[in-house]
Scaffold this motif. Structure first.
Motif, PDB file in Angstrom:
ATOM      1  N   GLN A  44      48.009  28.106 -15.966  1.00 47.06           N
ATOM      2  CA  GLN A  44      48.371  29.169 -15.042  1.00 47.06           C
ATOM      3  C   GLN A  44      47.459  29.131 -13.825  1.00 47.06           C
ATOM      4  O   GLN A  44      46.250  29.346 -13.929  1.00 47.06           O
ATOM      5  CB  GLN A  44      48.299  30.549 -15.706  1.00 47.06           C
ATOM      6  CG  GLN A  44      48.839  31.650 -14.793  1.00 47.06           C
ATOM      7  CD  GLN A  44      48.846  33.020 -15.421  1.00 47.06           C
ATOM      8  OE1 GLN A  44      47.993  33.348 -16.239  1.00 47.06           O
ATOM      9  NE2 GLN A  44      49.817  33.851 -15.050  1.00 47.06           N
ATOM     10  N   PRO A  50      52.760  31.202 -15.901  1.00 43.59           N
ATOM     11  CA  PRO A  50      52.278  30.042 -16.661  1.00 43.59           C
ATOM     12  C   PRO A  50      53.278  28.887 -16.611  1.00 43.59           C
ATOM     13  O   PRO A  50      54.481  29.099 -16.416  1.00 43.59           O
ATOM     14  CB  PRO A  50      52.139  30.590 -18.092  1.00 43.59           C
ATOM     15  CG  PRO A  50      51.994  32.063 -17.917  1.00 43.59           C
ATOM     16  CD  PRO A  50      52.830  32.401 -16.733  1.00 43.59           C
ATOM     17  N   VAL A  91      43.713  28.529 -15.169  1.00 44.71           N
ATOM     18  CA  VAL A  91      43.378  29.061 -16.488  1.00 44.71           C
ATOM     19  C   VAL A  91      44.345  28.422 -17.480  1.00 44.71           C
ATOM     20  O   VAL A  91      45.559  28.336 -17.223  1.00 44.71           O
ATOM     21  CB  VAL A  91      43.488  30.590 -16.523  1.00 44.71           C
ATOM     22  CG1 VAL A  91      43.155  31.114 -17.924  1.00 44.71           C
ATOM     23  CG2 VAL A  91      42.545  31.216 -15.493  1.00 44.71           C
ATOM     24  N   TYR A  93      45.886  28.292 -21.460  1.00 45.55           N
ATOM     25  CA  TYR A  93      46.109  29.103 -22.658  1.00 45.55           C
ATOM     26  C   TYR A  93      46.727  28.255 -23.763  1.00 45.55           C
ATOM     27  O   TYR A  93      47.648  27.461 -23.498  1.00 45.55           O
ATOM     28  CB  TYR A  93      47.079  30.247 -22.367  1.00 45.55           C
ATOM     29  CG  TYR A  93      46.570  31.288 -21.393  1.00 45.55           C
ATOM     30  CD1 TYR A  93      46.858  31.193 -20.036  1.00 45.55           C
ATOM     31  CD2 TYR A  93      45.826  32.378 -21.834  1.00 45.55           C
ATOM     32  CE1 TYR A  93      46.398  32.153 -19.139  1.00 45.55           C
ATOM     33  CE2 TYR A  93      45.368  33.341 -20.952  1.00 45.55           C
ATOM     34  CZ  TYR A  93      45.653  33.215 -19.606  1.00 45.55           C
ATOM     35  OH  TYR A  93      45.211  34.168 -18.716  1.00 45.55           O
ATOM     36  N   PHE A 105      48.667  34.358 -28.174  1.00 45.85           N
ATOM     37  CA  PHE A 105      48.005  33.454 -27.232  1.00 45.85           C
ATOM     38  C   PHE A 105      46.497  33.492 -27.443  1.00 45.85           C
ATOM     39  O   PHE A 105      45.945  34.509 -27.892  1.00 45.85           O
ATOM     40  CB  PHE A 105      48.285  33.876 -25.796  1.00 45.85           C
ATOM     41  CG  PHE A 105      49.709  33.727 -25.354  1.00 45.85           C
ATOM     42  CD1 PHE A 105      50.622  34.756 -25.549  1.00 45.85           C
ATOM     43  CD2 PHE A 105      50.144  32.572 -24.719  1.00 45.85           C
ATOM     44  CE1 PHE A 105      51.935  34.635 -25.136  1.00 45.85           C
ATOM     45  CE2 PHE A 105      51.455  32.434 -24.296  1.00 45.85           C
ATOM     46  CZ  PHE A 105      52.351  33.472 -24.509  1.00 45.85           C
ATOM     47  N   GLY A 106      45.833  32.392 -27.070  1.00 46.74           N
ATOM     48  CA  GLY A 106      44.394  32.431 -26.948  1.00 46.74           C
ATOM     49  C   GLY A 106      44.006  33.255 -25.729  1.00 46.74           C
ATOM     50  O   GLY A 106      44.856  33.620 -24.906  1.00 46.74           O
ATOM     51  N   GLN A 107      42.706  33.532 -25.603  1.00 52.15           N
ATOM     52  CA  GLN A 107      42.235  34.415 -24.536  1.00 52.15           C
ATOM     53  C   GLN A 107      42.184  33.727 -23.167  1.00 52.15           C
ATOM     54  O   GLN A 107      42.003  34.393 -22.146  1.00 52.15           O
ATOM     55  CB  GLN A 107      40.845  34.984 -24.882  1.00 52.15           C
ATOM     56  CG  GLN A 107      39.665  34.046 -24.640  1.00 52.15           C
ATOM     57  CD  GLN A 107      39.410  33.076 -25.774  1.00 52.15           C
ATOM     58  OE1 GLN A 107      40.264  32.840 -26.638  1.00 52.15           O
ATOM     59  NE2 GLN A 107      38.208  32.489 -25.775  1.00 52.15           N
ATOM     60  N   GLY A 108      42.347  32.418 -23.153  1.00 54.12           N
ATOM     61  CA  GLY A 108      42.331  31.679 -21.897  1.00 54.12           C
ATOM     62  C   GLY A 108      40.997  31.001 -21.629  1.00 54.12           C
ATOM     63  O   GLY A 108      39.934  31.503 -22.032  1.00 54.12           O
TER      64      GLY A 108
ATOM     65  N   VAL B  37      56.723  38.495 -21.936  1.00 50.50           N
ATOM     66  CA  VAL B  37      55.266  38.357 -22.017  1.00 50.50           C
ATOM     67  C   VAL B  37      54.668  39.143 -20.860  1.00 50.50           C
ATOM     68  O   VAL B  37      55.220  39.109 -19.749  1.00 50.50           O
ATOM     69  CB  VAL B  37      54.855  36.866 -21.897  1.00 50.50           C
ATOM     70  CG1 VAL B  37      53.332  36.718 -21.852  1.00 50.50           C
ATOM     71  CG2 VAL B  37      55.429  36.059 -23.057  1.00 50.50           C
ATOM     72  N   GLN B  39      51.034  40.485 -18.587  1.00 52.29           N
ATOM     73  CA  GLN B  39      49.667  40.115 -18.217  1.00 52.29           C
ATOM     74  C   GLN B  39      49.065  41.232 -17.373  1.00 52.29           C
ATOM     75  O   GLN B  39      49.477  41.433 -16.226  1.00 52.29           O
ATOM     76  CB  GLN B  39      49.666  38.800 -17.448  1.00 52.29           C
ATOM     77  CG  GLN B  39      48.286  38.260 -17.153  1.00 52.29           C
ATOM     78  CD  GLN B  39      48.343  36.832 -16.614  1.00 52.29           C
ATOM     79  OE1 GLN B  39      49.236  36.474 -15.842  1.00 52.29           O
ATOM     80  NE2 GLN B  39      47.402  36.006 -17.037  1.00 52.29           N
ATOM     81  N   GLN B  43      43.680  39.785 -16.861  1.00 47.49           N
ATOM     82  CA  GLN B  43      43.641  39.604 -18.315  1.00 47.49           C
ATOM     83  C   GLN B  43      44.520  38.452 -18.765  1.00 47.49           C
ATOM     84  O   GLN B  43      45.132  37.760 -17.941  1.00 47.49           O
ATOM     85  CB  GLN B  43      44.077  40.897 -19.005  1.00 47.49           C
ATOM     86  CG  GLN B  43      43.235  42.106 -18.654  1.00 47.49           C
ATOM     87  CD  GLN B  43      41.769  41.906 -19.003  1.00 47.49           C
ATOM     88  OE1 GLN B  43      41.424  41.546 -20.136  1.00 47.49           O
ATOM     89  NE2 GLN B  43      40.887  42.138 -18.044  1.00 47.49           N
ATOM     90  N   GLY B  44      44.595  38.249 -20.066  1.00 53.93           N
ATOM     91  CA  GLY B  44      45.365  37.160 -20.641  1.00 53.93           C
ATOM     92  C   GLY B  44      46.824  37.535 -20.885  1.00 53.93           C
ATOM     93  O   GLY B  44      47.320  38.556 -20.413  1.00 53.93           O
ATOM     94  N   LEU B  45      47.506  36.668 -21.635  1.00 52.50           N
ATOM     95  CA  LEU B  45      48.934  36.805 -21.889  1.00 52.50           C
ATOM     96  C   LEU B  45      49.177  37.518 -23.217  1.00 52.50           C
ATOM     97  O   LEU B  45      48.497  37.241 -24.215  1.00 52.50           O
ATOM     98  CB  LEU B  45      49.582  35.419 -21.923  1.00 52.50           C
ATOM     99  CG  LEU B  45      49.387  34.585 -20.650  1.00 52.50           C
ATOM    100  CD1 LEU B  45      49.851  33.154 -20.893  1.00 52.50           C
ATOM    101  CD2 LEU B  45      50.145  35.202 -19.489  1.00 52.50           C
TER     102      LEU B  45
END
Lengths: 114, 118
Positions: A44, A50, A91, A93, A105-108, B37, B39, B43-45
């Protein structure tokens, strides 16, 4: 839910060098009947949605440069960029899509140029 | 080519509801599902839910089970996300994404910013 944990949270790599990001799942995401790992990687860039890079842990999406590769099985996975380019700043993921489990998802991991 | 085009940004007050649309084109609608999804800023997804492209089957993240509904209008190939009882923590960009079901999320909408503010 399956928890995805990436490391590191941020990473600085010189142009042309290798970048490696790891992702660990709280339980195995290898589905025996298909022998596939239900893991994907996304990139992303700022202000964009993403972009899918890798799925089934190691299958590169069409159009993705071959410097991007994925590996691993079970609970431990890696995204490798073999020779970092300026356009790879983003970033990254990981995401699991295991059978009958909610997607997580992972935190990035933030990747920058050193 | 595959496209998912979302509705424009929304500003809502706490306690209100919002409905975001996602119009799809360029593929056989009934062959794929659509996931949503979100965001939050910086922050993240976070995955909210999924709907099948050929049935009314839906799946939701447990966290959103009571506040989120995903629906489709097959005649217009449009998927909708409704979020109720909005709070400031729901301020986020909401994405729709084509989902082949336990394989990959391959085509993403451009995102819709929902801002919740009094």
């Amino acid at each position: 839910d399956i928890v995805m944990t990436q490391s590191p949270d941020s990473l600085a790599v010189a142009l042309g060098e290798r970048a490696t990001i790891t992702c660990k799942s709280s339980q195995s995401i290898l589905y025996s009947p298909t022998n596939k790992n239900y893991l994907a990687w996304y990139q992303q860039k700022a202000g964009q949605p993403p972009k899918l890079l890798i799925y089934w842990a190691s299958t590169r999406e069409s159009g993705v440069p071959d410097r991007f590769s994925g590996s691993g099985s079970g609970t431990d996975f890696t995204l490798t960029i073999s020779s970092l380019q300026a356009e790879d700043v983003a970033v990254y993921y990981c995401q699991q899509f295991y059978i009958n489990q909610p997607i997580t998802f992972g935190q990035g991991t933030r990747l920058e140029i050193q | 080519q595959v496209e998912l085009v979302q509705s424009g940004g929304e500003v809502k007050k706490p306690g209100a509801s919002v409905k975001v649309s996602c119009k799809t084109s360029g593929y056989t609608f009934t062959s794929y599902g659509v996931s949503w999804v979100r965001q939050a800023p910086g922050q993240g997804l976070e995955w909210l839910g999924w709907i099948s492209g050929y049935s009314d089957e839906t799946r939701y993240a447990q966290k959103f089970q009571d506040r989120v509904t995903v629906t489709t209008d097959t005649s217009t190939r449009t998927v909708y996300l409704e979020v109720r009882s909005l709070q400031s923590a729901d301020t986020a960009v909401y994405y729709c994404v084509r989902d082949c079901g336990n394989c990959k999320l391959d085509y993403w909408g451009q995102g819709t910013l929902v801002t919740v503010s009094s």
